[in-house]
Design a protein around this motif. Structure first.
Motif, PDB file in Angstrom:
ATOM      1  N   ARG A 150      27.500  25.959  27.513  1.00  0.00           N
ATOM      2  CA  ARG A 150      27.889  26.893  28.584  1.00  0.00           C
ATOM      3  C   ARG A 150      27.914  28.336  28.111  1.00  0.00           C
ATOM      4  NH1 ARG A 150      27.806  21.670  30.008  1.00  0.00           N
ATOM      5  NH2 ARG A 150      28.211  21.422  32.246  1.00  0.00           N
ATOM      6  N   LEU A 151      28.192  28.559  26.843  1.00  0.00           N
ATOM      7  CA  LEU A 151      28.330  29.928  26.345  1.00  0.00           C
ATOM      8  C   LEU A 151      26.996  30.575  25.973  1.00  0.00           C
ATOM      9  CD1 LEU A 151      31.483  29.431  24.093  1.00  0.00           C
ATOM     10  CD2 LEU A 151      31.356  30.800  26.182  1.00  0.00           C
ATOM     11  N   VAL A 158      24.249  33.563  18.632  1.00  0.00           N
ATOM     12  CA  VAL A 158      25.161  34.036  17.585  1.00  0.00           C
ATOM     13  C   VAL A 158      26.563  34.248  18.131  1.00  0.00           C
ATOM     14  CG1 VAL A 158      25.677  35.936  16.006  1.00  0.00           C
ATOM     15  CG2 VAL A 158      23.340  35.056  16.182  1.00  0.00           C
ATOM     16  N   ARG A 159      26.687  35.007  19.203  1.00  0.00           N
ATOM     17  CA  ARG A 159      28.020  35.256  19.754  1.00  0.00           C
ATOM     18  C   ARG A 159      28.637  33.969  20.293  1.00  0.00           C
ATOM     19  NH1 ARG A 159      29.703  39.571  24.553  1.00  0.00           N
ATOM     20  NH2 ARG A 159      31.967  39.331  24.297  1.00  0.00           N
ATOM     21  N   THR A 165      33.349  28.731  17.204  1.00  0.00           N
ATOM     22  CA  THR A 165      34.022  28.641  15.900  1.00  0.00           C
ATOM     23  C   THR A 165      35.487  29.028  16.016  1.00  0.00           C
ATOM     24  OG1 THR A 165      31.964  29.146  14.723  1.00  0.00           O
ATOM     25  CG2 THR A 165      34.021  29.463  13.518  1.00  0.00           C
ATOM     26  N   ALA A 166      35.775  30.074  16.786  1.00  0.00           N
ATOM     27  CA  ALA A 166      37.170  30.504  16.956  1.00  0.00           C
ATOM     28  C   ALA A 166      38.000  29.393  17.587  1.00  0.00           C
ATOM     29  CB  ALA A 166      37.220  31.776  17.803  1.00  0.00           C
ATOM     30  N   ALA A 201      28.970  25.683  12.088  1.00  0.00           N
ATOM     31  CA  ALA A 201      28.779  25.922  13.519  1.00  0.00           C
ATOM     32  C   ALA A 201      27.413  26.547  13.797  1.00  0.00           C
ATOM     33  CB  ALA A 201      29.897  26.832  14.044  1.00  0.00           C
ATOM     34  N   PHE A 202      26.983  27.493  12.962  1.00  0.00           N
ATOM     35  CA  PHE A 202      25.659  28.093  13.149  1.00  0.00           C
ATOM     36  C   PHE A 202      24.556  27.055  12.965  1.00  0.00           C
ATOM     37  CE2 PHE A 202      27.735  32.275  12.347  1.00  0.00           C
ATOM     38  CZ  PHE A 202      27.243  32.934  13.457  1.00  0.00           C
ATOM     39  N   VAL A 203      24.693  26.214  11.961  1.00  0.00           N
ATOM     40  CA  VAL A 203      23.690  25.178  11.736  1.00  0.00           C
ATOM     41  C   VAL A 203      23.669  24.195  12.900  1.00  0.00           C
ATOM     42  CG1 VAL A 203      23.105  23.198  10.283  1.00  0.00           C
ATOM     43  CG2 VAL A 203      23.706  25.387   9.232  1.00  0.00           C
ATOM     44  N   LEU A 204      24.843  23.802  13.385  1.00  0.00           N
ATOM     45  CA  LEU A 204      24.909  22.848  14.493  1.00  0.00           C
ATOM     46  C   LEU A 204      24.350  23.444  15.782  1.00  0.00           C
ATOM     47  CD1 LEU A 204      28.323  21.172  13.689  1.00  0.00           C
ATOM     48  CD2 LEU A 204      26.116  20.003  13.872  1.00  0.00           C
TER      49      LEU A 204
END
Length: 274
Positions: A150-151, A158-159, A165-166, A201-204
């Motif tokens: 959704r984001l 990236v964002r 992650t937060a 999280a970036f890899v996933l």
């Protein structure tokens, strides 16, 4: 209200529900002084790991109805197609193998039984597999299957990853008072853990996108990674080597993205209420 604003509110609701479902199980255990140990089946943190998945289905049912629920269920069974997608999904196996080679070379290889000792489970292969399935689907159905999906359309990879992650990090907070392995963290280890979480999280995000939004793929990735780094075997060189591989992969993804090169793939389409 615009669809993007509705999605933003829905994602906030998802994060609140994910924490509510998980914390309502974890916090009472922590308040009663329970400590979750590796290789011990009780107390266990595992039921709380289902919180993100339950939250995802609750919010999808509310906002997107049956089409959204069917789409989310479908993503949980979608096998990654193509060599690139399958290699990305199975990458943690390569990380474990590399870590074992290095460990053998320096004479610090873990015993086979060390891979069976996982937090909140008995030290048996069948129980470990069940725990990893709960971990993989319980978390990834929510973090990637719902929140990231959704984001990304509004915020980009990236964002969107940083936002996930937060929420993911905040969700973990009670585990620092419950898991024996987390309770040993000092300030520097906690910072290192957060960096590793963000890198993962970036890899996933890349794995999720390259597999056309397969929750099955990211659940396999997450579970396989934990089977190495999250067991007693990870206490030697296995966890540091695996974490280094993930950080290197994440940094290369972000650098390629900032250079305008293809990095994270295309976000999957989301089913909407007819």
């Amino acid at each position: 209200m615009h669809a993007a604003d509705q999605d933003g509110l829905a994602v906030v609701l998802f994060f609140v529900l994910a924490c509510t479902f998980s914390w309502s199980y974890w916090i009472p255990l922590a308040l009663f002084g329970s400590s979750v140990e590796r290789g011990d089946g009780w107390p266990t943190q595992l039921p709380g790991l289902l919180g993100p998945m339950l939250a995802a289905f609750a919010v999808v049912a509310l906002t997107d109805g049956r089409p959204g629920v069917r789409d989310l269920l479908g993503s949980m069974a979608r096998w990654p197609r193509g060599v690139r997608a399958q290699l990305a999904t199975g990458a943690p196996v390569v990380f474990v193998a590399l870590a074992l080679v290095i460990s053998l070379a320096v004479g610090n290889a873990p015993a086979a039984s060390d891979f069976l000792r996982y937090s909140g489970t008995n030290a048996t292969a069948m129980v470990l597999v069940a725990a990893l399935v709960i971990t993989g689907f319980g978390e990834e159905t929510g973090w990637r299957g719902y929140a990231l999906a959704r984001l990304q359309p509004r915020h980009g990879p990236v964002r969107a990853t940083l936002l996930v992650t937060a929420g993911w990090a905040i969700w973990h907070v009670p585990l620092f008072f419950l898991l024996a392995s987390y309770a040993e963290f000092g300030p520097l280890m906690a910072v290192g853990w957060l960096i590793g979480l963000a890198a993962g999280a970036f890899v996933l995000t890349a794995v999720f996108n390259v597999t056309a939004g397969s929750v099955l793929a990211v659940a396999i990735w997450h579970a396989t990674y934990n089977a190495g780094a999250g067991t007693d075997a990870g206490d030697g060189l296995v966890a540091p080597v695996m974490t280094a591989c993930v950080i290197f992969w994440a940094v290369s993804l972000v650098q390629r993205h900032r250079s305008g090169l293809p990095a994270f793939g295309c976000p999957p389409q989301i089913s909407r209420t007819a």
